[in-house]
Design a protein around this motif. Sequence first.
Motif, mmCIF file in Angstrom:
data_model
loop_
_atom_site.group_PDB
_atom_site.id
_atom_site.type_symbol
_atom_site.label_atom_id
_atom_site.label_comp_id
_atom_site.label_asym_id
_atom_site.label_seq_id
_atom_site.Cartn_x
_atom_site.Cartn_y
_atom_site.Cartn_z
ATOM 1 N N GLU A 111 0.828 -1.207 0.000
ATOM 2 C CA GLU A 111 0.000 0.000 0.000
ATOM 3 C C GLU A 111 0.867 1.263 0.000
ATOM 4 O O GLU A 111 0.585 2.218 -0.723
ATOM 5 N N ASP A 112 1.939 1.252 0.808
ATOM 6 C CA ASP A 112 2.856 2.402 0.830
ATOM 7 C C ASP A 112 3.507 2.603 -0.536
ATOM 8 O O ASP A 112 3.643 3.736 -1.013
ATOM 9 N N MET A 113 3.893 1.511 -1.169
ATOM 10 C CA MET A 113 4.557 1.615 -2.472
ATOM 11 C C MET A 113 3.574 2.074 -3.551
ATOM 12 O O MET A 113 3.950 2.821 -4.450
ATOM 13 N N SER A 114 2.335 1.642 -3.451
ATOM 14 C CA SER A 114 1.322 2.092 -4.396
ATOM 15 C C SER A 114 1.097 3.591 -4.252
ATOM 16 O O SER A 114 1.034 4.324 -5.255
ATOM 17 N N ASP A 115 0.988 4.052 -3.005
ATOM 18 C CA ASP A 115 0.815 5.493 -2.759
ATOM 19 C C ASP A 115 2.013 6.277 -3.288
ATOM 20 O O ASP A 115 1.843 7.312 -3.950
ATOM 21 N N PHE A 116 3.227 5.776 -3.006
ATOM 22 C CA PHE A 116 4.431 6.455 -3.478
ATOM 23 C C PHE A 116 4.451 6.543 -5.005
ATOM 24 O O PHE A 116 4.685 7.608 -5.570
ATOM 25 N N LEU A 117 4.211 5.429 -5.649
ATOM 26 C CA LEU A 117 4.291 5.389 -7.115
ATOM 27 C C LEU A 117 3.224 6.287 -7.755
ATOM 28 O O LEU A 117 3.503 6.990 -8.726
ATOM 29 N N THR A 118 2.039 6.296 -7.190
ATOM 30 C CA THR A 118 0.970 7.164 -7.690
ATOM 31 C C THR A 118 1.338 8.632 -7.501
ATOM 32 O O THR A 118 1.155 9.454 -8.410
ATOM 33 N N ASP A 119 1.868 8.971 -6.322
ATOM 34 C CA ASP A 119 2.280 10.355 -6.055
ATOM 35 C C ASP A 119 3.436 10.771 -6.963
ATOM 36 O O ASP A 119 3.451 11.895 -7.478
ATOM 37 N N LEU A 120 4.400 9.870 -7.175
ATOM 38 C CA LEU A 120 5.519 10.185 -8.056
ATOM 39 C C LEU A 120 5.042 10.355 -9.494
ATOM 40 O O LEU A 120 5.494 11.249 -10.212
ATOM 41 N N GLN A 121 4.096 9.533 -9.904
ATOM 42 C CA GLN A 121 3.539 9.652 -11.249
ATOM 43 C C GLN A 121 2.880 11.022 -11.434
ATOM 44 O O GLN A 121 3.074 11.684 -12.460
ATOM 45 N N THR A 122 2.127 11.464 -10.453
ATOM 46 C CA THR A 122 1.492 12.780 -10.509
ATOM 47 C C THR A 122 2.539 13.882 -10.570
ATOM 48 O O THR A 122 2.412 14.837 -11.348
ATOM 49 N N LEU A 123 3.595 13.752 -9.775
ATOM 50 C CA LEU A 123 4.682 14.730 -9.781
ATOM 51 C C LEU A 123 5.336 14.795 -11.165
ATOM 52 O O LEU A 123 5.610 15.887 -11.687
ATOM 53 N N CYS A 124 5.557 13.641 -11.775
ATOM 54 C CA CYS A 124 6.156 13.591 -13.118
ATOM 55 C C CYS A 124 5.255 14.252 -14.150
ATOM 56 O O CYS A 124 5.737 14.991 -15.023
ATOM 57 N N ALA A 125 3.968 14.008 -14.048
ATOM 58 C CA ALA A 125 3.018 14.621 -14.986
ATOM 59 C C ALA A 125 2.971 16.132 -14.795
ATOM 60 O O ALA A 125 2.956 16.891 -15.779
ATOM 61 N N ASP A 126 2.970 16.582 -13.545
ATOM 62 C CA ASP A 126 2.961 18.022 -13.268
ATOM 63 C C ASP A 126 4.228 18.690 -13.804
ATOM 64 O O ASP A 126 4.170 19.785 -14.364
ATOM 65 N N ALA A 127 5.371 18.026 -13.632
ATOM 66 C CA ALA A 127 6.636 18.572 -14.133
ATOM 67 C C ALA A 127 6.593 18.689 -15.653
ATOM 68 O O ALA A 127 6.993 19.716 -16.214
ATOM 69 N N ALA A 128 6.102 17.663 -16.310
ATOM 70 C CA ALA A 128 6.021 17.684 -17.772
ATOM 71 C C ALA A 128 5.103 18.800 -18.251
ATOM 72 O O ALA A 128 5.436 19.524 -19.195
ATOM 73 N N ASP A 129 3.980 18.957 -17.579
ATOM 74 C CA ASP A 129 3.030 20.010 -17.960
ATOM 75 C C ASP A 129 3.635 21.400 -17.829
ATOM 76 O O ASP A 129 3.313 22.299 -18.600
ATOM 77 N N ALA A 130 4.520 21.580 -16.838
ATOM 78 C CA ALA A 130 5.146 22.878 -16.599
ATOM 79 C C ALA A 130 6.434 23.070 -17.397
ATOM 80 O O ALA A 130 7.028 24.142 -17.352
ATOM 81 N N GLY A 131 6.873 22.009 -18.088
ATOM 82 C CA GLY A 131 8.144 22.097 -18.812
ATOM 83 C C GLY A 131 9.340 22.044 -17.887
ATOM 84 O O GLY A 131 10.419 22.546 -18.202
ATOM 85 N N HIS A 132 9.161 21.413 -16.717
ATOM 86 C CA HIS A 132 10.225 21.300 -15.721
ATOM 87 C C HIS A 132 10.691 19.853 -15.608
ATOM 88 O O HIS A 132 10.210 18.988 -16.321
ATOM 89 N N ARG A 133 11.617 19.614 -14.668
ATOM 90 C CA ARG A 133 12.137 18.264 -14.447
ATOM 91 C C ARG A 133 11.899 17.824 -13.029
ATOM 92 O O ARG A 133 11.644 18.630 -12.140
ATOM 93 N N VAL A 134 12.038 16.525 -12.811
ATOM 94 C CA VAL A 134 11.909 15.945 -11.473
ATOM 95 C C VAL A 134 13.307 15.639 -10.959
ATOM 96 O O VAL A 134 14.142 15.080 -11.664
ATOM 97 N N TYR A 135 13.509 15.993 -9.690
ATOM 98 C CA TYR A 135 14.786 15.786 -9.008
ATOM 99 C C TYR A 135 14.522 15.029 -7.725
ATOM 100 O O TYR A 135 13.387 14.946 -7.248
ATOM 101 N N CYS A 136 15.590 14.502 -7.139
ATOM 102 C CA CYS A 136 15.473 13.805 -5.869
ATOM 103 C C CYS A 136 16.550 14.317 -4.929
ATOM 104 O O CYS A 136 17.733 14.297 -5.260
ATOM 105 N N TRP A 137 16.107 14.776 -3.755
ATOM 106 C CA TRP A 137 17.010 15.178 -2.684
ATOM 107 C C TRP A 137 17.143 13.996 -1.740
ATOM 108 O O TRP A 137 16.131 13.382 -1.343
ATOM 109 N N VAL A 138 18.359 13.640 -1.386
ATOM 110 C CA VAL A 138 18.606 12.547 -0.445
ATOM 111 C C VAL A 138 19.414 13.107 0.711
ATOM 112 O O VAL A 138 20.456 13.754 0.514
ATOM 113 N N GLY A 139 18.934 12.887 1.918
ATOM 114 C CA GLY A 139 19.619 13.392 3.104
ATOM 115 C C GLY A 139 19.234 12.591 4.329
ATOM 116 O O GLY A 139 18.453 11.646 4.264
ATOM 117 N N ALA A 140 19.781 13.024 5.448
ATOM 118 C CA ALA A 140 19.510 12.317 6.697
ATOM 119 C C ALA A 140 18.503 13.070 7.538
ATOM 120 O O ALA A 140 18.231 14.201 7.364
#
Length: 140
Positions: A111-140
Amino acid sequence: MITIYFVAADAQSAERAVGGGPQGEDTVESEVDPTALAWLDAQLTGRDLDDLLGEDLTTADGSDAAMVGRSGGAYVVALDPLFTTELARADVDELLPTWLESDDVDGADPEDMSDFLTDLQTLCADAADAGHRVYCWVGA
């Protein structure tokens, strides 16, 4: 480790997130490391998984390495535009079961992975619509 996927207009804008993480509403927080997306990338784009996991992280168009910036223990990487474009239009319900069987997310809550993947998919679509890119910040 915390990962926050976010949208930015360009690498310079994304690099500003290195020190304290991205700010704003267009974010997806997760424990899914960007390398765990390689299996999905291979499935969606047809690229070789070993190449995607190789040391030379370049985008599909041959541009510079995906690393945008690093500071202390935190860093920002760009997700490949080909991958994010394909994920934006993918059938998450079809991808999820086989991704859950991969070593990348072994033992993760479905369920957590489904939520993550759905949210990431929406983020990717929003980025494409705006002509932007998706990035990932990794930290502690």
